[in-house]
Enzyme design. Structure first.
Site, PDB file in Angstrom:
ATOM      1  N   LYS A 206      24.253  47.289  18.357  1.00 14.92           N
ATOM      2  CA  LYS A 206      25.904  47.262  18.857  1.00 14.92           C
ATOM      3  C   LYS A 206      26.234  45.881  19.043  1.00 14.92           C
ATOM      4  O   LYS A 206      25.753  45.271  20.353  1.00 14.92           O
ATOM      5  CB  LYS A 206      26.455  48.391  19.940  1.00 14.92           C
ATOM      6  CG  LYS A 206      28.060  48.380  20.020  1.00 14.92           C
ATOM      7  CD  LYS A 206      28.188  49.773  20.531  1.00 14.92           C
ATOM      8  CE  LYS A 206      29.844  49.861  21.116  1.00 14.92           C
ATOM      9  NZ  LYS A 206      30.200  50.924  21.606  1.00 14.92           N
TER      10      LYS A 206
ATOM     11  N   ARG B 274      23.909  60.081  14.345  1.00 16.40           N
ATOM     12  CA  ARG B 274      22.564  59.416  14.372  1.00 16.40           C
ATOM     13  C   ARG B 274      21.813  59.701  13.207  1.00 16.40           C
ATOM     14  O   ARG B 274      21.745  60.576  12.305  1.00 16.40           O
ATOM     15  CB  ARG B 274      21.526  59.980  15.524  1.00 16.40           C
ATOM     16  CG  ARG B 274      22.025  59.720  16.880  1.00 16.40           C
ATOM     17  CD  ARG B 274      21.176  60.173  17.808  1.00 16.40           C
ATOM     18  NE  ARG B 274      21.641  60.594  19.127  1.00 16.40           N
ATOM     19  CZ  ARG B 274      22.296  60.079  19.968  1.00 16.40           C
ATOM     20  NH1 ARG B 274      22.447  58.674  19.642  1.00 16.40           N
ATOM     21  NH2 ARG B 274      22.860  60.514  20.879  1.00 16.40           N
TER      22      ARG B 274
ATOM     23  N   ARG C  27      34.415  53.892  25.240  1.00 17.28           N
ATOM     24  CA  ARG C  27      34.570  55.273  24.626  1.00 17.28           C
ATOM     25  C   ARG C  27      33.676  56.213  25.508  1.00 17.28           C
ATOM     26  O   ARG C  27      32.880  55.805  26.073  1.00 17.28           O
ATOM     27  CB  ARG C  27      34.366  55.269  23.466  1.00 17.28           C
ATOM     28  CG  ARG C  27      35.640  54.555  22.617  1.00 17.28           C
ATOM     29  CD  ARG C  27      35.459  54.790  21.010  1.00 17.28           C
ATOM     30  NE  ARG C  27      34.082  54.907  20.272  1.00 17.28           N
ATOM     31  CZ  ARG C  27      33.561  55.851  19.655  1.00 17.28           C
ATOM     32  NH1 ARG C  27      34.213  57.024  19.760  1.00 17.28           N
ATOM     33  NH2 ARG C  27      32.515  55.735  19.415  1.00 17.28           N
TER      34      ARG C  27
HETATM   35  C1  BTN Z   1      33.368  51.326  23.066  1.00 24.38           C
HETATM   36  O1  BTN Z   1      32.935  51.785  23.972  1.00 24.38           O
HETATM   37  O2  BTN Z   1      32.671  50.996  22.150  1.00 24.38           O
HETATM   38  C2  BTN Z   1      34.568  50.788  23.557  1.00 24.38           C
HETATM   39  C3  BTN Z   1      34.574  49.304  24.288  1.00 24.38           C
HETATM   40  C4  BTN Z   1      35.863  48.728  24.323  1.00 24.38           C
HETATM   41  C5  BTN Z   1      35.815  47.662  25.556  1.00 24.38           C
HETATM   42  C6  BTN Z   1      37.163  46.610  25.304  1.00 24.38           C
HETATM   43  S1  BTN Z   1      36.857  45.169  26.214  1.00 24.38           S
HETATM   44  C7  BTN Z   1      38.763  44.884  26.444  1.00 24.38           C
HETATM   45  C8  BTN Z   1      39.418  46.409  26.225  1.00 24.38           C
HETATM   46  N1  BTN Z   1      39.530  46.732  27.719  1.00 24.38           N
HETATM   47  C9  BTN Z   1      38.729  47.886  28.334  1.00 24.38           C
HETATM   48  O3  BTN Z   1      38.702  48.137  29.572  1.00 24.38           O
HETATM   49  N2  BTN Z   1      38.036  48.422  27.129  1.00 24.38           N
HETATM   50  C10 BTN Z   1      38.604  47.557  26.027  1.00 24.38           C
END
Ligand code: BTN
Length: 332
Positions: free
Chosen positions: A193, A329, A128
């Site tokens: 996380k 936060r 994200r």
């Molecule tokens: C975040 O930033 O919290 C979201 C992360 C999401 C990662 C997943 S891994 C599988 C899928 N492919 C990607 O490129 N991103 C999501």
């Protein structure tokens, strides 16, 4: 390393994945190549950040056992009576991003709804807010699921929070991990996380739309892969205090997702609100919520409303804050 180079190393990896010592002669025979070719392939594994120790007069040993993803193993582990929105499971040895790949296939009509794409390694994964989500070979879970929604974008409201519930509950029920949720959909354990969700869509506002549900979970992170992560993190192996099978985790996640999507189609986020609030790690805590224009609101977190918006009680009013560029936060 190209996709083909990576795929070419899989037969060797399958033979040495158990972490035992395997002789060059045996490997050469099994692969139908010369011992020199085995040696060359072993060296290539370094490009995947896999360390193999040559043991004099005995053979080769992977420094840590590796469990490769096997679509058939995942399918077999799915409960028989499951709703079947995901009939096809595909594993890629390496990919830029499972989300981008699946979205691209959906756009070009090359993927039917219900395709689950997993990757052993993700080199340009997307998180994200423009963050990267990389995943070293064979260590984590990077999964994207293609779902089709006939009724258009508004029906998606709260879906990413629902997927967060699925992930947190899977980690709790399947592996005894004390996973919780940080609004909107970070999966955390004791403030660190462990996983994240990125949902992307393609199609018309009014529908039908292709929905790519991307889930990333840290399962057994390597030190090298954690460089550059700018937030506290953990992984399933650490939290479960034992090794976690990625095939098992994938099957449990897919099963949870199938059930949740079926329910979501009927109830929307409303039907998950209570569950989400039970997993909320900020419930009742003083927090500050900052928006994109460096504006910030302080108050007490009061869970989410029936659309999935965060409820922030400032003492004067309760504000419903929708998903977007908002960070949360704990106030110090
Ligand atoms: C975040 O930033 O919290 C979201 C992360 C999401 C990662 C997943 S891994 C599988 C899928 N492919 C990607 O490129 N991103 C999501």
């Amino acid at each position: 390393m190209t996709d083909d180079d990576c795929a070419a190393l899989l037969p060797l990896l399958n033979l040495i994945a158990d972490g035992g010592v395997h002789s060059g002669v045996h490997l050469a025979r099994r692969l139908g190549v010369s011992r020199a070719a085995v040696c060359k392939r072993v060296k290539k594994l370094a490009d995947l950040e896999l360390r193999v120790t040559p043991i004099r007069a005995r053979g080769y040993q992977l420094d840590r056992p590796l469990e490769l993803l096997v679509p058939a193993r995942i399918s077999e582990a799915l409960p028989a009576n499951l709703p079947k929105p995901f009939p096809t499971i595909e594993v890629l040895p390496t990919v830029g991003s499972t989300n981008s790949d699946l979205l691209q296939r959906a756009r070009s009509g090359q993927a039917a709804p219900g395709l689950i794409l997993l990757a052993e390694r993700q080199t340009a994964g997307r998180g994200r807010r423009g963050r990267l989500w990389l995943s070293p070979f064979g260590r984590n879970l990077t999964l994207s699921a293609l779902w089709r929604l006939e009724s258009g974008l508004p029906a998606l409201e709260g879906l990413s929070l629902v997927v967060g519930v699925v992930v947190a509950e899977t980690l709790r029920a399947g592996f005894g991990i004390a996973a919780g949720l940080k609004w909107p959909n970070d999966i955390v354990v004791n403030g660190r996380k462990i996983g994240g969700i990125l949902i992307e869509v393609d199609g018309d506002l009014a529908g039908p739309i292709s929905v790519v549900i991307g889930i990333g979970i840290n399962v057994d992170m390597t030190d090298a892969a954690t460089q550059g992560i700018d937030q506290a993190w953990t992984d399933a192996r650490t939290e479960a205090r034992t090794s976690v099978s990625r095939n098992d985790l994938s099957a449990r996640l897919i099963a949870g997702l199938a059930l949740a999507l079926e329910r979501f189609s009927l109830t929307g986020f409303k039907g998950f609100r209570e569950q989400w609030c039970l997993l909320d790690v900020f419930q009742g805590l003083p927090v500050s919520v900052s928006g994109p224009a460096s504006s910030s609101l302080e108050g007490t977190a009061r869970g989410v409303d029936k659309t999935g918006a965060l409820l922030l009680d400032t003492g004067e009013a309760v504000h419903a804050i929708s998903a977007g560029d908002v960070t949360l936060r704990i106030r110090r």
